[in-house]
Motif scaffolding. Sequence first.
Motif, PDB file in Angstrom:
ATOM      1  N   LEU A 201       2.259   1.602 -11.419  1.00 52.28           N
ATOM      2  CA  LEU A 201       3.466   1.859 -12.211  1.00 52.28           C
ATOM      3  C   LEU A 201       3.118   2.411 -13.589  1.00 52.28           C
ATOM      4  O   LEU A 201       3.753   3.351 -14.079  1.00 52.28           O
ATOM      5  CB  LEU A 201       4.288   0.576 -12.343  1.00 52.28           C
ATOM      6  CG  LEU A 201       5.130   0.184 -11.124  1.00 52.28           C
ATOM      7  CD1 LEU A 201       5.642  -1.239 -11.265  1.00 52.28           C
ATOM      8  CD2 LEU A 201       6.302   1.160 -10.948  1.00 52.28           C
ATOM      9  N   ILE A 202       2.108   1.831 -14.233  1.00 47.81           N
ATOM     10  CA  ILE A 202       1.665   2.322 -15.546  1.00 47.81           C
ATOM     11  C   ILE A 202       1.260   3.782 -15.447  1.00 47.81           C
ATOM     12  O   ILE A 202       1.668   4.630 -16.256  1.00 47.81           O
ATOM     13  CB  ILE A 202       0.483   1.482 -16.068  1.00 47.81           C
ATOM     14  CG1 ILE A 202       0.937   0.066 -16.423  1.00 47.81           C
ATOM     15  CG2 ILE A 202      -0.168   2.142 -17.289  1.00 47.81           C
ATOM     16  CD1 ILE A 202      -0.210  -0.898 -16.650  1.00 47.81           C
ATOM     17  N   ASP A 203       0.462   4.094 -14.437  1.00 47.76           N
ATOM     18  CA  ASP A 203      -0.027   5.459 -14.255  1.00 47.76           C
ATOM     19  C   ASP A 203       1.125   6.430 -13.995  1.00 47.76           C
ATOM     20  O   ASP A 203       1.153   7.540 -14.537  1.00 47.76           O
ATOM     21  CB  ASP A 203      -1.012   5.483 -13.088  1.00 47.76           C
ATOM     22  CG  ASP A 203      -1.719   6.818 -12.945  1.00 47.76           C
ATOM     23  OD1 ASP A 203      -2.438   7.207 -13.883  1.00 47.76           O
ATOM     24  OD2 ASP A 203      -1.559   7.474 -11.900  1.00 47.76           O
ATOM     25  N   MET A 204       2.087   6.016 -13.167  1.00 48.90           N
ATOM     26  CA  MET A 204       3.223   6.874 -12.839  1.00 48.90           C
ATOM     27  C   MET A 204       4.057   7.167 -14.077  1.00 48.90           C
ATOM     28  O   MET A 204       4.369   8.334 -14.379  1.00 48.90           O
ATOM     29  CB  MET A 204       4.082   6.215 -11.761  1.00 48.90           C
ATOM     30  CG  MET A 204       5.279   7.043 -11.284  1.00 48.90           C
ATOM     31  SD  MET A 204       6.779   6.900 -12.317  1.00 48.90           S
ATOM     32  CE  MET A 204       7.235   5.190 -12.031  1.00 48.90           C
ATOM     33  N   TYR A 205       4.427   6.129 -14.829  1.00 51.07           N
ATOM     34  CA  TYR A 205       5.254   6.335 -16.024  1.00 51.07           C
ATOM     35  C   TYR A 205       4.509   7.159 -17.084  1.00 51.07           C
ATOM     36  O   TYR A 205       5.112   8.025 -17.739  1.00 51.07           O
ATOM     37  CB  TYR A 205       5.685   4.989 -16.603  1.00 51.07           C
ATOM     38  CG  TYR A 205       6.871   4.378 -15.904  1.00 51.07           C
ATOM     39  CD1 TYR A 205       8.088   5.036 -15.837  1.00 51.07           C
ATOM     40  CD2 TYR A 205       6.779   3.121 -15.288  1.00 51.07           C
ATOM     41  CE1 TYR A 205       9.180   4.477 -15.197  1.00 51.07           C
ATOM     42  CE2 TYR A 205       7.862   2.546 -14.643  1.00 51.07           C
ATOM     43  CZ  TYR A 205       9.061   3.236 -14.594  1.00 51.07           C
ATOM     44  OH  TYR A 205      10.151   2.682 -13.952  1.00 51.07           O
ATOM     45  N   ALA A 206       3.222   6.913 -17.251  1.00 49.41           N
ATOM     46  CA  ALA A 206       2.442   7.666 -18.237  1.00 49.41           C
ATOM     47  C   ALA A 206       2.376   9.146 -17.867  1.00 49.41           C
ATOM     48  O   ALA A 206       2.559  10.022 -18.716  1.00 49.41           O
ATOM     49  CB  ALA A 206       1.036   7.084 -18.349  1.00 49.41           C
ATOM     50  N   LYS A 207       2.128   9.433 -16.588  1.00 56.40           N
ATOM     51  CA  LYS A 207       2.046  10.832 -16.148  1.00 56.40           C
ATOM     52  C   LYS A 207       3.395  11.544 -16.259  1.00 56.40           C
ATOM     53  O   LYS A 207       3.456  12.763 -16.428  1.00 56.40           O
ATOM     54  CB  LYS A 207       1.537  10.899 -14.711  1.00 56.40           C
ATOM     55  CG  LYS A 207       0.030  10.714 -14.574  1.00 56.40           C
ATOM     56  CD  LYS A 207      -0.419  10.960 -13.138  1.00 56.40           C
ATOM     57  CE  LYS A 207      -1.937  11.034 -13.030  1.00 56.40           C
ATOM     58  NZ  LYS A 207      -2.592   9.752 -13.206  1.00 56.40           N
ATOM     59  N   CYS A 208       4.487  10.775 -16.131  1.00 59.54           N
ATOM     60  CA  CYS A 208       5.832  11.359 -16.239  1.00 59.54           C
ATOM     61  C   CYS A 208       6.324  11.413 -17.683  1.00 59.54           C
ATOM     62  O   CYS A 208       7.472  11.824 -17.931  1.00 59.54           O
ATOM     63  CB  CYS A 208       6.819  10.568 -15.385  1.00 59.54           C
ATOM     64  SG  CYS A 208       6.548  10.747 -13.602  1.00 59.54           S
TER      65      CYS A 208
ATOM     66  N   ALA B 147       0.828  -1.216   0.000  1.00 61.13           N
ATOM     67  CA  ALA B 147       0.000   0.000   0.000  1.00 61.13           C
ATOM     68  C   ALA B 147       0.855   1.255   0.000  1.00 61.13           C
ATOM     69  O   ALA B 147       0.537   2.244  -0.683  1.00 61.13           O
ATOM     70  CB  ALA B 147      -0.931  -0.015   1.213  1.00 61.13           C
ATOM     71  N   GLY B 148       1.955   1.248   0.772  1.00 63.18           N
ATOM     72  CA  GLY B 148       2.835   2.410   0.820  1.00 63.18           C
ATOM     73  C   GLY B 148       3.484   2.687  -0.517  1.00 63.18           C
ATOM     74  O   GLY B 148       3.633   3.846  -0.939  1.00 63.18           O
ATOM     75  N   ILE B 149       3.875   1.631  -1.215  1.00 60.05           N
ATOM     76  CA  ILE B 149       4.507   1.781  -2.527  1.00 60.05           C
ATOM     77  C   ILE B 149       3.511   2.347  -3.538  1.00 60.05           C
ATOM     78  O   ILE B 149       3.842   3.244  -4.323  1.00 60.05           O
ATOM     79  CB  ILE B 149       5.071   0.430  -2.997  1.00 60.05           C
ATOM     80  CG1 ILE B 149       6.331   0.105  -2.195  1.00 60.05           C
ATOM     81  CG2 ILE B 149       5.380   0.434  -4.492  1.00 60.05           C
ATOM     82  CD1 ILE B 149       6.895  -1.257  -2.448  1.00 60.05           C
ATOM     83  N   VAL B 150       2.286   1.841  -3.517  1.00 57.02           N
ATOM     84  CA  VAL B 150       1.263   2.337  -4.443  1.00 57.02           C
ATOM     85  C   VAL B 150       0.976   3.818  -4.182  1.00 57.02           C
ATOM     86  O   VAL B 150       0.863   4.618  -5.113  1.00 57.02           O
ATOM     87  CB  VAL B 150      -0.029   1.502  -4.313  1.00 57.02           C
ATOM     88  CG1 VAL B 150      -1.176   2.148  -5.081  1.00 57.02           C
ATOM     89  CG2 VAL B 150       0.206   0.083  -4.821  1.00 57.02           C
ATOM     90  N   GLY B 151       0.881   4.207  -2.904  1.00 49.47           N
ATOM     91  CA  GLY B 151       0.651   5.606  -2.570  1.00 49.47           C
ATOM     92  C   GLY B 151       1.787   6.494  -3.026  1.00 49.47           C
ATOM     93  O   GLY B 151       1.565   7.586  -3.563  1.00 49.47           O
ATOM     94  N   ALA B 152       3.028   6.043  -2.831  1.00 49.25           N
ATOM     95  CA  ALA B 152       4.195   6.822  -3.253  1.00 49.25           C
ATOM     96  C   ALA B 152       4.260   6.948  -4.776  1.00 49.25           C
ATOM     97  O   ALA B 152       4.601   8.011  -5.311  1.00 49.25           O
ATOM     98  CB  ALA B 152       5.467   6.182  -2.722  1.00 49.25           C
ATOM     99  N   LEU B 153       3.929   5.877  -5.489  1.00 47.61           N
ATOM    100  CA  LEU B 153       3.924   5.926  -6.955  1.00 47.61           C
ATOM    101  C   LEU B 153       2.875   6.919  -7.465  1.00 47.61           C
ATOM    102  O   LEU B 153       3.106   7.637  -8.443  1.00 47.61           O
ATOM    103  CB  LEU B 153       3.650   4.532  -7.528  1.00 47.61           C
ATOM    104  CG  LEU B 153       4.805   3.537  -7.473  1.00 47.61           C
ATOM    105  CD1 LEU B 153       4.329   2.146  -7.872  1.00 47.61           C
ATOM    106  CD2 LEU B 153       5.950   3.977  -8.378  1.00 47.61           C
ATOM    107  N   SER B 154       1.723   6.954  -6.807  1.00 50.79           N
ATOM    108  CA  SER B 154       0.681   7.917  -7.171  1.00 50.79           C
ATOM    109  C   SER B 154       1.199   9.340  -7.023  1.00 50.79           C
ATOM    110  O   SER B 154       0.990  10.190  -7.897  1.00 50.79           O
ATOM    111  CB  SER B 154      -0.551   7.694  -6.296  1.00 50.79           C
ATOM    112  OG  SER B 154      -1.528   8.680  -6.541  1.00 50.79           O
ATOM    113  N   ALA B 155       1.905   9.612  -5.917  1.00 47.76           N
ATOM    114  CA  ALA B 155       2.482  10.939  -5.692  1.00 47.76           C
ATOM    115  C   ALA B 155       3.540  11.273  -6.745  1.00 47.76           C
ATOM    116  O   ALA B 155       3.593  12.398  -7.248  1.00 47.76           O
ATOM    117  CB  ALA B 155       3.077  11.015  -4.287  1.00 47.76           C
ATOM    118  N   CYS B 156       4.375  10.293  -7.083  1.00 48.39           N
ATOM    119  CA  CYS B 156       5.400  10.503  -8.113  1.00 48.39           C
ATOM    120  C   CYS B 156       4.771  10.892  -9.439  1.00 48.39           C
ATOM    121  O   CYS B 156       5.267  11.774 -10.157  1.00 48.39           O
ATOM    122  CB  CYS B 156       6.237   9.239  -8.289  1.00 48.39           C
ATOM    123  SG  CYS B 156       7.342   8.866  -6.921  1.00 48.39           S
TER     124      CYS B 156
END
Length: 544
Positions: free
Chosen positions: A289-296, A249-258
Amino acid sequence: MRMRLPALTKRFKRCDFLTLSLLHHHPHLSLRSLNQIHAHLLVSGAIADPFAAAKLLSLVSLSGDLDHSRFLFSHLPRRSTFLYNSLIKTHLERDLFYECLSLYKQMLALGFSPNNYTFSFLLRACVGVSSLLDGKKFHAHIVRLGWESYDFVQNGLIHMYSSCGCVDSARKLFDQSLSKDVITWTAMVHGYVKSGHISFARAMFEQMPERNAVSWSTMITAYAQSGEFREALKLFNEMQVVGVCPNHAGIVGALSACGFLGALEQGKWIHAFVERNGMELDRILGTALIDMYAKCGYIETAWQVFDAMIERDVFAFTSMISGLSNHGHSKKAVDLFDRMQVEGVRPNEVTFICVLSACGRMGLVERGREIFKSMNEIYGIEPGVEHYGSLVDLLGRAGLFEEAKRIIKDMPMEPDSYVLGALLNACTVHGNMELGRQMVESLAEFGLDHSGVHVLLSNMYASASRWEDVMKVRKRMEEKKVRKLPGCSMIEVDGMACEFVAGDRSHLQMEEILVIVKGMDKQMKSSGDDPYLMEFNDFQIGVT
């Protein structure tokens, strides 16, 4: 090394419970083997032992056949509270919350008394179905039977009340508790987060005498979901410093912030951490991860993650479709939407918004109409205001203003700023001044004439050199005290997210930044490029 069933039963024929304990470490048994065990226990008489019967129930449950578990339970020669607890726990682990409550009623009807373990399971089931009423009933039973002093029962009550929105009741129980552990504190932090009191949750978090991965992840997720992305990443980094290993859960939350901050380097580090620790790329983590890379802006890497996922659900597909559409790969987004249906994944409301947006950017009018129509006719999804807005945007971009106006008129709900703004934006693109003016008047009538609407109309007049009308719009903005929110962008430099707001020159390196930007602008203009236009380079991703 796996042993054959006959060898096991022969070796431990004097102790059937030990046989079952050993078999517990061999969960990949067929129902036929489990039925043989059942027959062996019946013959030996060991099935009357509640522990042996519970172990057999557990083994059958591990096989994935709950119907068989219930059948076996109904034919046991003797039942007990212990056996009911085992069956309730089995259903709880499969998120079959209503079945847990039903088993409890059956248990009471047959005269079996619940114990502290029973209530710890039932309180979790109440959270699963968000039933505060049942939770209060169980609380009354707990007090009447004298189980309220047990730590895990108290924790269950605090978690139940906080998860069901009764944070005051949860806090009262928390204050009364004499032996608070990390689970008790975390339940209270979760309660404040659930009720939207992030500051209270953080205060409680800071007071915790001990924190575990769940405690940290609760706060990280809370900040990410409330839009405080910098604070989420700051907390995630602090978690690493104190030596607590982040959980799922912590990793998913951090990826969302990234993703929202554009903090690509930190996102890459988290991805590497996931791989280094052998964490399974499940649907939730893969989608994050998909969402993070796409947004970046790393759409190719997002696709690689998507392609590597063993199991992809509607959220993974939707996130990938959204990323493709937002990065100029609209055709691939539509192709992926088709592939999604071929693979038997049912699209949801957000999927349709993303694919309709992709159709609009490509000018696929007929395809967009078909997809919009399929929402209700094929999938039974009633289009919402966002879907109508996407359809209006599609038609407006194609210059089909009359059809777009008819769609707005026939909408089953009042159009909002998104719908009317979509048509106004199309008017700006196609230079339809009169319709654009009508849209602004409509927005004003609905009280939706915010700064963006006025800016769009002003830009539309400016593009046609109608400067008097531009001045009128600006004057109207002053009279109505409409303020334009400054634009904002972010960029990551050396692992740090830097924010730039229009008109703000407070950055320590602003002079150097302006020199570089002016140099880039001059170089692009000298080469004949428009610095305000961007081309998207295509890439091969093999959508079939």
